[in-house]
Design a protein around this motif. Structure first.
Motif, mmCIF file in Angstrom:
data_model
loop_
_atom_site.group_PDB
_atom_site.id
_atom_site.type_symbol
_atom_site.label_atom_id
_atom_site.label_comp_id
_atom_site.label_asym_id
_atom_site.label_seq_id
_atom_site.Cartn_x
_atom_site.Cartn_y
_atom_site.Cartn_z
ATOM 1 N N LEU A 137 0.644 -1.289 -0.061
ATOM 2 C CA LEU A 137 -0.195 -0.160 -0.097
ATOM 3 C C LEU A 137 1.105 1.510 -0.356
ATOM 4 O O LEU A 137 1.523 1.509 0.947
ATOM 5 C CB LEU A 137 -0.795 -0.304 1.619
ATOM 6 C CG LEU A 137 -2.022 0.929 1.482
ATOM 7 C CD1 LEU A 137 -2.888 1.602 0.454
ATOM 8 C CD2 LEU A 137 -2.553 0.469 2.798
ATOM 9 N N LEU A 138 0.776 1.666 -1.065
ATOM 10 C CA LEU A 138 1.192 3.250 -0.850
ATOM 11 C C LEU A 138 0.883 4.144 -0.693
ATOM 12 O O LEU A 138 -0.300 4.874 -1.137
ATOM 13 C CB LEU A 138 2.139 3.215 -2.368
ATOM 14 C CG LEU A 138 3.105 3.064 -3.542
ATOM 15 C CD1 LEU A 138 3.546 2.799 -4.091
ATOM 16 C CD2 LEU A 138 4.331 2.097 -2.193
ATOM 17 N N GLY A 139 0.939 4.840 0.567
ATOM 18 C CA GLY A 139 0.240 6.485 0.996
ATOM 19 C C GLY A 139 -1.100 5.824 1.417
ATOM 20 O O GLY A 139 -1.352 4.682 2.132
ATOM 21 N N VAL A 140 -0.820 6.681 3.259
ATOM 22 C CA VAL A 140 -1.234 6.352 4.231
ATOM 23 C C VAL A 140 -2.440 7.241 4.890
ATOM 24 O O VAL A 140 -2.147 7.976 6.051
ATOM 25 C CB VAL A 140 -0.117 5.739 5.268
ATOM 26 C CG1 VAL A 140 0.367 4.218 5.378
ATOM 27 C CG2 VAL A 140 0.949 7.080 5.457
ATOM 28 N N GLY A 141 -3.202 8.030 3.770
ATOM 29 C CA GLY A 141 -3.666 9.244 3.672
ATOM 30 C C GLY A 141 -5.234 8.958 4.855
ATOM 31 O O GLY A 141 -4.677 7.458 5.043
ATOM 32 N N THR B 107 10.184 1.512 -2.061
ATOM 33 C CA THR B 107 10.591 0.149 -2.816
ATOM 34 C C THR B 107 9.895 -1.535 -2.218
ATOM 35 O O THR B 107 9.896 -2.007 -3.208
ATOM 36 C CB THR B 107 12.022 0.461 -3.291
ATOM 37 O OG1 THR B 107 12.832 -0.037 -1.650
ATOM 38 C CG2 THR B 107 12.160 1.665 -3.590
ATOM 39 N N GLU B 108 10.262 -1.232 -0.707
ATOM 40 C CA GLU B 108 9.506 -2.634 -0.235
ATOM 41 C C GLU B 108 7.968 -2.915 -0.253
ATOM 42 O O GLU B 108 8.281 -3.785 -1.037
ATOM 43 C CB GLU B 108 10.157 -2.541 0.408
ATOM 44 C CG GLU B 108 10.275 -3.897 1.693
ATOM 45 C CD GLU B 108 10.806 -4.640 1.316
ATOM 46 O OE1 GLU B 108 10.109 -6.435 1.412
ATOM 47 O OE2 GLU B 108 12.182 -5.184 0.674
ATOM 48 N N ALA B 109 7.705 -1.703 -0.512
ATOM 49 C CA ALA B 109 5.582 -2.451 -0.550
ATOM 50 C C ALA B 109 5.220 -2.364 -1.589
ATOM 51 O O ALA B 109 4.627 -3.273 -1.637
ATOM 52 C CB ALA B 109 5.463 -0.705 -0.092
ATOM 53 N N VAL B 110 6.244 -2.535 -2.543
ATOM 54 C CA VAL B 110 5.591 -3.248 -4.333
ATOM 55 C C VAL B 110 6.258 -4.301 -4.846
ATOM 56 O O VAL B 110 6.061 -5.287 -5.445
ATOM 57 C CB VAL B 110 5.704 -2.031 -5.246
ATOM 58 C CG1 VAL B 110 5.060 -1.026 -4.915
ATOM 59 C CG2 VAL B 110 7.175 -1.835 -5.848
#
Length: 149
Positions: A36-40, A83-86
């Motif tokens: 998950l990219l983004g934690v808004g 880079t690790e998240a994907v």
């Protein structure tokens, strides 16, 4: 979300999903690895709900894993570099401002073709905002197609 369960006496009880033991909610064979990219507001909620449901969730933002609030991680999500998240995930969720999509496009291009990419952004250009009108979308191109390009 509420669920209804029968207690030992056979009386139905409505309870919050958060109150249920993980084994009651999740078929562990169906759990996914999610980046998950983004934690808004949207990303935070998705991270919390998906990890509470038993999925392995890695969350990242542009400022680094040490800046992710503890409440985002409270149900089991892990803070990692972008880079690790994907890496090694079944699903990548983009929950970032639409104007930042071009910045992560090269990274998303590296994920395997079988990885599902979900975009939660909305195209809403406002005067004086960081998002200028996107010419292709203004000309009628579907937002999701613009994002995929």
């Amino acid at each position: 979300m509420s669920v209804v369960r029968s207690d030992v006496a056979g009386v139905a009880q409505a309870r919050s999903v958060a109150d249920l033991p993980l084994d009651d909610m999740v078929d562990k064979d169906l759990c996914m690895n999610i980046g998950l990219l983004g934690v808004g507001a949207i990303g935070k909620t998705l991270g919390q709900k998906l990890s509470a449901a038993g999925h392995d969730v890695k969350v990242a933002n542009s400022r680094g894993p040490e800046t992710i609030d503890a409440d985002v991680l409270s149900t089991g999500a892990r803070a990692v570099p972008v880079t690790e998240a994907v890496k090694d995930v079944d699903v990548v969720i983009l929950s970032i401002p639409l104007a930042r999509i071009p910045d992560v496009a090269p990274l998303i291009a590296t994920v395997p073709s079988e990885t599902v990419v979900i975009d939660t952004s909305n195209y809403v250009p406002f005067p004086d905002s960081e998002l200028d009108a996107v010419e292709a979308i203004e000309a009628g191109q579907v937002e999701s197609l613009w994002v995929s390009e």
